[in-house]
Write a protein that holds these residues in place. Structure first.
Motif, mmCIF file in Angstrom:
data_model
loop_
_atom_site.group_PDB
_atom_site.id
_atom_site.type_symbol
_atom_site.label_atom_id
_atom_site.label_comp_id
_atom_site.label_asym_id
_atom_site.label_seq_id
_atom_site.Cartn_x
_atom_site.Cartn_y
_atom_site.Cartn_z
ATOM 1 N N ILE A 129 0.221 -0.948 -0.195
ATOM 2 C CA ILE A 129 0.522 -0.009 -0.321
ATOM 3 C C ILE A 129 1.069 1.339 0.021
ATOM 4 C CG2 ILE A 129 -1.636 1.218 1.082
ATOM 5 C CD1 ILE A 129 -3.424 -0.761 2.398
ATOM 6 N N LEU A 130 2.337 1.572 0.441
ATOM 7 C CA LEU A 130 2.670 2.274 1.069
ATOM 8 C C LEU A 130 2.926 2.860 -0.221
ATOM 9 C CD1 LEU A 130 4.692 2.441 4.712
ATOM 10 C CD2 LEU A 130 2.442 3.291 3.737
ATOM 11 N N ASP A 131 4.390 1.648 -1.399
ATOM 12 C CA ASP A 131 4.339 1.070 -2.823
ATOM 13 C C ASP A 131 3.279 1.920 -3.177
ATOM 14 O OD1 ASP A 131 7.197 0.608 -1.756
ATOM 15 O OD2 ASP A 131 5.947 -1.270 -3.138
ATOM 16 N N HIS A 132 1.915 1.773 -3.460
ATOM 17 C CA HIS A 132 0.943 2.387 -4.163
ATOM 18 C C HIS A 132 1.131 3.941 -4.225
ATOM 19 C CE1 HIS A 132 -2.841 2.116 -6.393
ATOM 20 N NE2 HIS A 132 -3.562 2.886 -5.157
ATOM 21 N N LEU A 133 0.966 4.487 -2.499
ATOM 22 C CA LEU A 133 0.808 5.824 -2.623
ATOM 23 C C LEU A 133 2.324 6.703 -2.990
ATOM 24 C CD1 LEU A 133 -1.753 4.986 0.804
ATOM 25 C CD2 LEU A 133 -2.196 6.029 -1.377
ATOM 26 N N ALA A 134 2.882 6.069 -3.059
ATOM 27 C CA ALA A 134 4.226 6.411 -3.224
ATOM 28 C C ALA A 134 4.142 7.783 -3.965
ATOM 29 C CB ALA A 134 5.141 5.382 -3.536
ATOM 30 N N SER A 135 3.286 8.422 -4.624
ATOM 31 C CA SER A 135 3.349 9.889 -4.896
ATOM 32 C C SER A 135 2.544 10.819 -4.317
ATOM 33 C CB SER A 135 3.360 9.460 -6.557
ATOM 34 O OG SER A 135 1.695 8.890 -6.442
ATOM 35 N N ASP A 136 1.825 10.864 -2.928
ATOM 36 C CA ASP A 136 0.927 10.639 -2.122
ATOM 37 C C ASP A 136 1.496 10.907 -1.034
ATOM 38 O OD1 ASP A 136 -0.732 12.642 -1.360
ATOM 39 O OD2 ASP A 136 -2.740 11.405 -2.197
ATOM 40 N N PRO A 137 2.450 12.197 -0.827
ATOM 41 C CA PRO A 137 2.680 11.869 0.901
ATOM 42 C C PRO A 137 1.793 12.424 1.838
ATOM 43 C CG PRO A 137 4.225 13.582 -0.317
ATOM 44 C CD PRO A 137 2.751 13.126 -1.876
ATOM 45 N N LEU A 138 1.249 12.776 1.755
ATOM 46 C CA LEU A 138 -0.417 13.375 2.842
ATOM 47 C C LEU A 138 -0.778 11.906 2.670
ATOM 48 C CD1 LEU A 138 -2.182 15.561 3.897
ATOM 49 C CD2 LEU A 138 -3.577 15.353 2.110
ATOM 50 N N ALA A 139 -1.527 10.778 1.709
ATOM 51 C CA ALA A 139 -2.024 10.056 1.839
ATOM 52 C C ALA A 139 -1.010 8.340 2.655
ATOM 53 C CB ALA A 139 -2.278 9.082 0.311
ATOM 54 N N ILE A 140 -0.218 8.956 2.560
ATOM 55 C CA ILE A 140 1.221 7.530 3.359
ATOM 56 C C ILE A 140 0.706 8.498 4.596
ATOM 57 C CG2 ILE A 140 2.827 7.454 3.387
ATOM 58 C CD1 ILE A 140 3.696 7.370 0.552
ATOM 59 N N GLY A 141 0.476 9.927 5.001
ATOM 60 C CA GLY A 141 0.583 9.756 6.785
ATOM 61 C C GLY A 141 -0.593 9.555 7.245
ATOM 62 N N PHE A 195 -2.931 7.037 6.751
ATOM 63 C CA PHE A 195 -2.668 5.533 5.747
ATOM 64 C C PHE A 195 -1.819 5.289 7.257
ATOM 65 C CE2 PHE A 195 -0.874 2.378 4.830
ATOM 66 C CZ PHE A 195 -2.045 0.959 4.842
ATOM 67 N N LYS A 196 -0.439 5.669 7.273
ATOM 68 C CA LYS A 196 -0.029 5.647 8.842
ATOM 69 C C LYS A 196 -0.271 6.416 9.974
ATOM 70 C CE LYS A 196 5.134 5.499 6.366
ATOM 71 N NZ LYS A 196 6.527 6.198 6.745
ATOM 72 N N HIS A 197 -0.984 6.915 10.228
ATOM 73 C CA HIS A 197 -1.741 7.024 10.932
ATOM 74 C C HIS A 197 -2.741 6.632 11.706
ATOM 75 C CE1 HIS A 197 -3.568 10.048 14.012
ATOM 76 N NE2 HIS A 197 -4.382 10.107 13.760
ATOM 77 N N ALA A 198 -3.483 5.970 10.482
ATOM 78 C CA ALA A 198 -5.090 4.848 10.771
ATOM 79 C C ALA A 198 -4.574 3.822 11.498
ATOM 80 C CB ALA A 198 -5.491 4.940 9.157
ATOM 81 N N GLN A 199 -2.884 2.980 10.790
ATOM 82 C CA GLN A 199 -2.792 2.063 11.303
ATOM 83 C C GLN A 199 -1.882 2.006 11.933
ATOM 84 O OE1 GLN A 199 -3.761 -0.580 8.878
ATOM 85 N NE2 GLN A 199 -2.248 -2.158 9.809
ATOM 86 N N ARG A 200 -1.715 3.283 12.425
ATOM 87 C CA ARG A 200 -1.494 3.072 13.932
ATOM 88 C C ARG A 200 -2.376 3.010 15.248
ATOM 89 N NH1 ARG A 200 2.570 6.970 11.984
ATOM 90 N NH2 ARG A 200 2.037 8.401 12.569
#
Length: 134
Positions: free
Chosen positions: A58-70, A72-77
């Motif tokens: 998923i992080l690879d899929h979102l690689a071009s969108d730093p906001l989405a990565i942040g 997503f990581k927040h949701a996972q935590r």
């Protein structure tokens, strides 16, 4: 009492301290309680590894969108805290209370429940992020 608390803490974090191969070598589903517990820890480690693989994809899929990565990581935590709180709610212990309230299978049962919740989350993430069209 401190010694008992230390042993309990080590058993709680045991999957993180020992590798899968170590637990697998001790695993015997028909064996004694420690061997059965080793099998449960293998399940938990396998579930965590599967989640980690999907998380990475998923992080690879979102690689071009730093906001989405942040986000997503927040949701996972938050989900990890929820998973652990759900396990704690299923097997509640008061501060300082020994796990013996649930018998010798406490660590086995909590590891298997944590593995189940993790597999459910992995399935959700795969379907929602990797299999769904965006």
């Amino acid at each position: 009492m401190r010694c008992v608390a230390l042993v309990l803490m080590l058993l709680w974090v045991a999957p993180a301290l020992a590798g899968r191969a170590e637990w697998a070598s001790e695993c015997d589903p028909q064996g004694n309680q420690m061997q059965i517990m080793a099998c449960a820890y293998v399940e938990q480690i396998d579930a965590d590894d599967e989640l980690d693989a999907v998380y990475g994809a998923i992080l690879d899929h979102l690689a071009s969108d730093p906001l989405a990565i942040g986000k997503f990581k927040h949701a996972q935590r938050i989900w990890i805290r929820l998973r652990d709180a759900d396990v704690d709610a299923r097997f509640p212990l008061a501060e300082g209370e020994a796990h013996t309230r649930y018998g010798s299978s406490y660590f086995t049962r909590t590891a298997l429940l944590r593995a189940r919740f993790t597999r459910e989350r992995t399935r959700y993430l795969r379907e929602a992020w990797l299999d769904a069209p965006h």
